[in-house]
Design a protein around this motif. Structure first.
Motif, PDB file in Angstrom:
ATOM      1  N   ASP A  33      -3.161  -6.146  15.230  1.00 28.15           N
ATOM      2  CA  ASP A  33      -2.812  -4.721  15.267  1.00 28.15           C
ATOM      3  C   ASP A  33      -2.475  -4.216  13.875  1.00 28.15           C
ATOM      4  N   SER A  34      -1.740  -5.033  13.119  1.00 33.01           N
ATOM      5  CA  SER A  34      -1.400  -4.635  11.758  1.00 33.01           C
ATOM      6  C   SER A  34      -2.638  -4.545  10.886  1.00 33.01           C
TER       7      SER A  34
ATOM      8  N   LEU B  53      -5.673   2.666   7.266  1.00 32.83           N
ATOM      9  CA  LEU B  53      -5.091   3.273   6.068  1.00 32.83           C
ATOM     10  C   LEU B  53      -6.073   3.242   4.912  1.00 32.83           C
ATOM     11  N   LEU B  54      -6.768   2.095   4.762  1.00 35.28           N
ATOM     12  CA  LEU B  54      -7.755   1.995   3.678  1.00 35.28           C
ATOM     13  C   LEU B  54      -8.904   2.976   3.887  1.00 35.28           C
ATOM     14  N   LEU B  55      -9.350   3.106   5.154  1.00 37.79           N
ATOM     15  CA  LEU B  55     -10.429   4.047   5.439  1.00 37.79           C
ATOM     16  C   LEU B  55      -9.997   5.475   5.144  1.00 37.79           C
ATOM     17  N   GLU B  56      -8.752   5.769   5.541  1.00 37.81           N
ATOM     18  CA  GLU B  56      -8.237   7.119   5.290  1.00 37.81           C
ATOM     19  C   GLU B  56      -8.130   7.388   3.798  1.00 37.81           C
TER      20      GLU B  56
ATOM     21  N   ARG C 156      -3.445   5.180  -5.689  1.00 36.92           N
ATOM     22  CA  ARG C 156      -3.593   6.609  -5.348  1.00 36.92           C
ATOM     23  C   ARG C 156      -5.041   6.989  -5.082  1.00 36.92           C
ATOM     24  N   SER C 157      -5.964   6.124  -5.586  1.00 33.71           N
ATOM     25  CA  SER C 157      -7.392   6.411  -5.391  1.00 33.71           C
ATOM     26  C   SER C 157      -8.113   5.138  -4.985  1.00 33.71           C
ATOM     27  N   LEU C 158      -9.027   5.259  -4.023  1.00 38.27           N
ATOM     28  CA  LEU C 158      -9.800   4.121  -3.539  1.00 38.27           C
ATOM     29  C   LEU C 158     -11.234   4.584  -3.338  1.00 38.27           C
ATOM     30  N   ASP C 159     -12.112   4.145  -4.231  1.00 39.06           N
ATOM     31  CA  ASP C 159     -13.496   4.581  -4.114  1.00 39.06           C
ATOM     32  C   ASP C 159     -14.241   3.732  -3.094  1.00 39.06           C
ATOM     33  N   THR C 160     -15.524   4.014  -2.954  1.00 43.53           N
ATOM     34  CA  THR C 160     -16.326   3.322  -1.941  1.00 43.53           C
ATOM     35  C   THR C 160     -16.435   1.839  -2.237  1.00 43.53           C
ATOM     36  N   ASN C 161     -16.654   1.467  -3.496  1.00 36.92           N
ATOM     37  CA  ASN C 161     -16.768   0.046  -3.840  1.00 36.92           C
ATOM     38  C   ASN C 161     -15.447  -0.677  -3.596  1.00 36.92           C
ATOM     39  N   GLY C 162     -14.366  -0.009  -3.987  1.00 41.11           N
ATOM     40  CA  GLY C 162     -13.057  -0.629  -3.746  1.00 41.11           C
ATOM     41  C   GLY C 162     -12.781  -0.804  -2.271  1.00 41.11           C
ATOM     42  N   PHE C 163     -13.141   0.214  -1.474  1.00 45.03           N
ATOM     43  CA  PHE C 163     -12.954   0.097  -0.027  1.00 45.03           C
ATOM     44  C   PHE C 163     -13.787  -1.043   0.534  1.00 45.03           C
ATOM     45  N   CYS C 164     -15.049  -1.109   0.151  1.00 47.59           N
ATOM     46  CA  CYS C 164     -15.905  -2.194   0.654  1.00 47.59           C
ATOM     47  C   CYS C 164     -15.397  -3.565   0.198  1.00 47.59           C
TER      48      CYS C 164
ATOM     49  N   PHE D 192       0.835  -1.193   0.000  1.00 49.72           N
ATOM     50  CA  PHE D 192       0.000   0.000   0.000  1.00 49.72           C
ATOM     51  C   PHE D 192       0.875   1.249   0.000  1.00 49.72           C
ATOM     52  N   HIS D 193       1.893   1.255   0.861  1.00 50.83           N
ATOM     53  CA  HIS D 193       2.757   2.424   0.924  1.00 50.83           C
ATOM     54  C   HIS D 193       3.597   2.569  -0.346  1.00 50.83           C
ATOM     55  N   GLU D 194       4.036   1.443  -0.915  1.00 48.26           N
ATOM     56  CA  GLU D 194       4.862   1.507  -2.115  1.00 48.26           C
ATOM     57  C   GLU D 194       4.070   2.012  -3.323  1.00 48.26           C
ATOM     58  N   ASN D 195       2.780   1.702  -3.374  1.00 48.70           N
ATOM     59  CA  ASN D 195       1.968   2.046  -4.540  1.00 48.70           C
ATOM     60  C   ASN D 195       0.884   3.090  -4.207  1.00 48.70           C
ATOM     61  N   GLU D 196       1.101   3.784  -3.093  1.00 48.48           N
ATOM     62  CA  GLU D 196       0.106   4.767  -2.680  1.00 48.48           C
ATOM     63  C   GLU D 196      -0.022   5.911  -3.682  1.00 48.48           C
TER      64      GLU D 196
END
Length: 889
Positions: free
Chosen positions: A763-764, A771-774, A732-740, A723-727
């Motif tokens: 914890d991780s 991070l995904l929510l953010e 760079r973008s995560l819509d609602t469907n992708g998040f769900c 996630f951090h490497e490809n943020e």
């Protein structure tokens, strides 16, 4: 004429010895007749003579006094006769004695002229008769040399000695002793010296009977030899025993030389034949002469050579067993006074009193001027020579044959020698002690050789790496799918330790008798303990080396696997096993892990408990437990290292699968389709863990929870890393469907992998969800600010309108609520649909049946978790069939 001379000398010598002769010689009489008379007896005799002389003088005086008148009358008569004779003699004309004398002389001269030859012959005859009488009288003396020779030749040694003693006791006149007797006695002494030499030589016979020996010694003692016959015999026997030991050495060296020559000839023959074959293959034109073959030295190694060395020790021991006890019994008999007691025969065999005197004095007879301690020193010296020879040849026995019978047979031979010498009157105590000192020393050498061989064998068996998994019966139903390496290691250690136990068992009984032996036993036991523990450490080091080599080999094969863990192709240099062994480096690492776990949890306890009695009595119980704990700690540390290599190798595959899942699954997370369940990419990612689970479950089941826990934790960390490497690129973008979609699949992963989720993994996971929510919140805000950027050409207008409406009103709490709604809607059905792929993860091991290190993996699940994506529907799901039709993207 010579005989007449001897007779004259003898008569002249006899007159000097006759006290009534005019030529009586008092000094000669005393020196010849009374040479053996003591001074006290001589003084008593002189006093008796003086008394007798005085008595006779008094008797003469009394005789003269009583017959004085008669003496006076006789004296007057004699004087008258003398006076008349003088007057007649003085008258020349008268009939005096002179005239008569002259006439008688004339007659005598005429008679002499007539009878002189007769008188001479008469004198000679008288002399001859005198000599004949003397010879008749001393015929036994003159026949003594021939008599003694005859007795010796007939074997009548007692009779010969008896005659010799009689000859020495004869007291003859001095002139005979000087002449005839001297020569006769010289001849007798010559015969007896030859006889003594013969007796001394007979004692050198190694097969001499004890009775004959006793008779020989008795005869020599009767003959008063110049040297001690008993000590001579003892020295001969000692030298003979030492000579037999040296002969054993010479025979052994000769056999070794013969073997060396045979091996050399065989080597030359083989080399010559090989060279001929090579020349035949090169050319059909062969010279008639043999090809030149270089001579080379031959090393005497192998079982045949050790067999010769073993026979050499056996022969040395046989010499000690068969000769030392007999030698010592003779010595005891000599110095206790019992030697030759039954063989002593009195001079007069018909005299019971003489026999009784001999029997009474037999116990007081001293047969040698030496002591029994000197004999003990001789035997100790011989035992020392035996010990040096045995120790030297024992060092030469090859370590490669240490488990064969050569060394153990040698120790058994020494034990037999100790047992033989410990019997009553078999050997002096100091010699037995010296031999008992040799036995533990040889055992110590053998035990150290066994320890050295054991460690060398462990090193050797570790080189022969086989990747064939043994059957469950061969490993005694162990959960570890081990190779043959630990069993080979156990066999090597057990073979040596069983032999060591056998050797020390015989030494323990001796340790109770001697403090030195007890101390030496403790040292040996400590050496065995250290060697035993070092074998485990060496084996652990070899397992570590194998693991490192596999890890390095595995690192060269990165990228040669499919995302699900299956091998794309087999490299040419990859390790293989013609017997159907494992060829995959990861599985080989797992076998190494199984071997380590088997040694840690089972083999170390099994072997230590089996052999701890060897050194247990010299160490406390706590110290013994500390030994096992040290082994467990060592293998645990090694297990951590190899497990790290294994999990690292699997983490590489998981990272590749996770990358494909997030980035290469054909979905744009900024314009994701509506959630319709768990994607195939998530199942494929889970297949990687399924493969690992199956691999570890079959190979190292006790490590399953720990391994999966590490990999699951690594999976979540990998998600975060990707996630951090490809943020800034793909994510760079995560819509609602992708998040769900991601939250549903993370919930799916958490539910399926729940038994292996550690607290760190949870914890991780929370961090990842945050991070995904953010990211989703940011993407929604950006979509509201730039509505044209998120338009999707592949979707219908109704969907786009719905998405636009949803995007304008979604908040973080609404995103979480929406994700929970999708989870409640799809999770249970997806779990049922994929139950075959995830069934392995549902078999959790009860905490009571797993090892202590594995229990830590279960501890996080004892408490409830506050995951923002966790729903009440996460629990035990129904494994029934589902009619849900999956739409594949």
């Amino acid at each position: 004429m010579l005989i007449a001379t001897y007779v004259f000398l003898w008569c002249n010598h006899t007159e000097k010895l006759l006290y009534f002769s005019e030529n009586f010689d008092a000094k000669l009489f005393l020196s010849r007749i009374h040479c053996n008379t003591s001074a006290a007896d001589l003084e008593a005799g002189a006093l008796a003579l003086k008394t007798d002389y005085k008595s006779r003088t008094e008797q003469r005086k009394q005789l003269v006094k009583d017959n004085f008148d008669c003496f006076v009358s006789c004296k007057t008569t004699i004087d008258d006769i003398e006076s008349k004779l003088r007057r007649i003699e003085d008258d020349p004309e008268g009939s005096g004695t002179s005239h008569l004398f002259n006439i008688i002389q004339g007659v005598s001269s005429q008679a002499n002229r007539a009878l002189k030859p007769l008188f001479e012959r008469q004198a000679q005859a008288e002399k001859i008769r005198t000599v004949q009488g003397m010879l008749q009288r001393f015929r036994t003396l003159f026949n003594l040399p021939s008599t003694i020779r005859g007795s010796i030749s007939k074997g009548e040694y007692d009779l010969a000695v008896r005659e010799y003693k009689k000859a020495k006791s004869i007291a003859l006149p001095s002139h005979i002793q000087v002449g005839i007797l001297k020569r006769v006695l010289e001849e007798v002494e010559k015969v007896m010296n030859e006889f003594k030499s013969m007796l001394f030589m007979s004692m050198e016979d190694p097969n001499i009977d004890i009775t004959n020996l006793e008779n020989t010694v008795r005869l020599l003692l009767d003959l008063e030899p110049e040297s001690d016959p008993v000590w001579h015999y003892l020295n001969i026997q000692n030298q003979r025993i030492r000579g037999l030991l040296e002969q054993c050495t010479l025979d052994h060296e000769a056999r070794m030389e013969n073997l060396r020559n045979e091996l050399h000839e065989k080597a030359l023959s083989d080399a010559r034949w090989k060279q001929i074959q090579e020349e035949l293959s090169e050319s059909s034109d062969i010279n008639n002469s043999y090809p030149a073959v270089q001579s080379h030295s031959v090393d005497l190694t192998g079982e045949e050579v050790d067999g010769l060395r073993g026979r050499y020790i056996r022969r040395l021991t046989a010499v000690i067993i068969h000769h030392i006890p007999a030698f010592w019994k003779v010595a005891l008999s000599v110095f206790s006074g019992k030697f030759a007691k039954s063989s002593q025969v009195p001079t007069d065999s018909n005299s019971n009193s003489s026999a009784n005197k001999v029997e009474e004095k037999a116990g007081d007879v001293k047969y040698s001027s030496h002591s029994l301690d000197e004999v003990s020193a001789m035997i100790c010296s011989t035992i020392s020579l035996y010990g040096v020879k045995v120790t030297n040849i024992f060092h030469d026995l090859e370590e490669s044959n240490v488990l064969r019978s050569y060394m153990s047979d040698a120790i058994e031979d020494i034990s037999k020698a100790c047992a033989a010498l410990e019997m009553k009157e078999a050997a002096p105590p100091v010699a037995v002690a010296a031999l008992r000192t040799l036995q533990p020393e040889i055992i110590r050498i053998y035990v150290l050789r066994l320890c050295s061989w054991m460690r060398a064998s462990v090193e050797e068996v570790s080189k022969d790496v086989s990747w064939v998994i043994v059957s469950i019966l061969e490993r005694n139903k162990s959960p570890y799918a081990i190779s043959y390496l630990p069993l080979t290691f156990r066999s090597a250690v057990s073979s040596a330790m069983d032999q060591i136990n056998l050797m020390l068992r015989s030494l323990r009984s001796e340790a109770t008798k001697s403090e030195d032996t007890f101390i030496q036993l403790q040292e040996i036991q400590e050496s065995v303990r250290l060697a035993f523990l070092n074998c485990f450490l060496d084996f652990a080091g070899n397992l570590e080396r194998i693991g490192i080599e596999l890890g390095q080999h595995s690192s060269h094969r990165e990228g040669s696997h499919f995302p699900n863990g299956y091998t794309l192709e087999v490299e040419e240099n990859a390790p293989s096993d013609l017997g159907g062994g494992v060829t995959d480096p990861h599985q080989q690492l797992l076998i190494v892990l199984s071997n380590i776990g088997y040694c840690k949890d089972e083999l170390s306890y099994e072997l230590y408990d089996k052999y701890r009695h060897i050194w247990q009595h010299s160490r406390g119980k706590d110290e013994g437990n500390s030994d096992v704990q040290d082994l467990v700690i060592c293998f645990s540390g090694l297990e951590e290292k190899v497990l790290e290599q294994y999990t690292f190798a699997k983490a590489t595959l998981i990272r590749s699968a996770a990358t494909s899942y997030l980035l290469n699954s054909g979905i744009q997370w900024g314009a994701a389709p509506a959630v319709k369940g768990v994607r195939d990419a998530a199942v494929e990612l889970l297949h990687t863990l399924v493969a690992v689970h199956a691999e570890v479950f079959a190979g190292a089941k006790p490590l399953l929870d720990k391994t999966l826990g590490i990999l699951v934790e690594g999976l979540i960390d990998t998600f975060i890393s990707i996630f951090h490497e490809n943020e800034s690129t793909d994510l760079r973008s995560l819509d609602t469907n992708g998040f769900c979609q991601l939250m549903l699949e993370l919930e799916y992963f958490e539910t399926v992998l729940n038994p292996y989720f550690t607290s760190d993994a949870r914890d991780s996971l929370k961090s990842l969800q945050g991070l995904l929510l953010e990211k989703a919140t940011e993407s929604v805000i950006e979509a509201v600010d730039n509505p044209g950027h998120n338009r999707r050409a592949t979707r219908g207008s109704e969907d786009a309108l719905a998405d636009d409406k949803q995007g304008t009103t979604v908040s973080p709490d609404e995103l979480i609520s929406l994700a929970q709604q999708h989870s409640s809607e799809f999770l249970q059905s997806e779990l049922e649909r994929t139950r075959i792929n995830t069934a392995c993860f549902a078999e959790s091991i009860p905490l009571d049946s797993v090892p202590e290190p594995a229990k830590s993996a279960y501890s996080p699940y004892k408490n409830s978790m506050d995951s923002p994506s966790r729903s009440s529907s996460r629990g035990t799901y129904n494994t029934g069939s589902s009619n849900f039709s999956r739409h594949r993207y």
